[in-house]
Scaffold this motif. Structure first.
Motif, PDB file in Angstrom:
ATOM      1  N   THR A 240       0.832  -1.205   0.000  1.00 39.58           N
ATOM      2  CA  THR A 240       0.000   0.000   0.000  1.00 39.58           C
ATOM      3  C   THR A 240       0.865   1.252   0.000  1.00 39.58           C
ATOM      4  O   THR A 240       0.638   2.175  -0.797  1.00 39.58           O
TER       5      THR A 240
ATOM      6  N   ASN B 163       1.063   3.919  -3.024  1.00 42.54           N
ATOM      7  CA  ASN B 163       0.627   5.296  -2.797  1.00 42.54           C
ATOM      8  C   ASN B 163       1.762   6.302  -2.947  1.00 42.54           C
ATOM      9  O   ASN B 163       1.510   7.489  -3.152  1.00 42.54           O
TER      10      ASN B 163
ATOM     11  N   THR C  43      -5.989   1.250  -1.332  1.00 48.31           N
ATOM     12  CA  THR C  43      -6.101   0.831   0.061  1.00 48.31           C
ATOM     13  C   THR C  43      -5.608  -0.604   0.222  1.00 48.31           C
ATOM     14  O   THR C  43      -5.484  -1.345  -0.759  1.00 48.31           O
TER      15      THR C  43
END
Length: 174
Positions: free
Chosen positions: A24, A28, A40
């Motif tokens: 994650t 991101n 997510t």
């Protein structure tokens, strides 16, 4: 501080959660590991479950790098070929180093650990990986000894109007 690498660690809830957090955070931060931000843990979880299933079936091996606090800081999946004409090379997938550790040489350490792991596999003569063009990843992998052996223009659609090349890299082990 160097990372400690383990091939085929026991899959525990802590390891699962550590990989989910890593995947994650890397995604991101803009890492090219199969997702685009924002993403997510729950969006990544099904892909990790698929990887764990592949491991349980003996088709993949997991390499994990942990930092000095024992946190998952790097991973790569070594995936065997099931086609009988291609068992002499493996795929390297989902090569990740946590953003907090980037720039410390851990990417090179991960690639060296993956090469060492591949050399322990019977009959494996090369490692193949694919990377997303446009991020300079080809230069990094080339600096680790990989050679570009193919490129499919605009094969990866990051977003509408943002297509990237799929770059195929190979590291001979013989």
């Amino acid at each position: 501080m160097p990372l400690t690498f383990t091939l085929d660690p026991a899959v525990t809830p802590a390891l699962r959660d550590g990989i989910l957090d890593l995947w994650t955070d890397v995604s991101n931060a803009g890492g090219a590991v199969g997702f685009v931000p924002p993403v997510t843990r729950e969006e990544i979880r099904p892909e990790l479950v698929r990887q764990f299933a592949s491991m349980a079936e003996g088709r993949s091996r997991l390499l994990v790098g942990r930092d000095d606090e024992g946190r998952v800081a790097a991973t790569a999946f070594l995936t065997l070929n099931t086609h009988h004409l291609m068992t002499h090379w493996i795929w390297l997938y989902t090569v990740m180093v946590h953003p907090r550790h980037q720039g410390e040489g851990h990417g090179r350490d991960l690639m060296a650990a993956a090469e060492r792991a591949a050399r322990t596999l019977d009959g494996v003569e090369a490692i193949r990986l694919a990377c997303r063009g446009g991020l300079g990843l080809e230069r990094f992998y080339a600096s680790c000894g990989y050679k570009e052996v193919g490129r499919v223009p605009d094969a990866i659609r990051v977003a509408p109007g943002d297509d990237r090349d799929d770059v195929i890299m190979l590291l001979p082990l013989t």
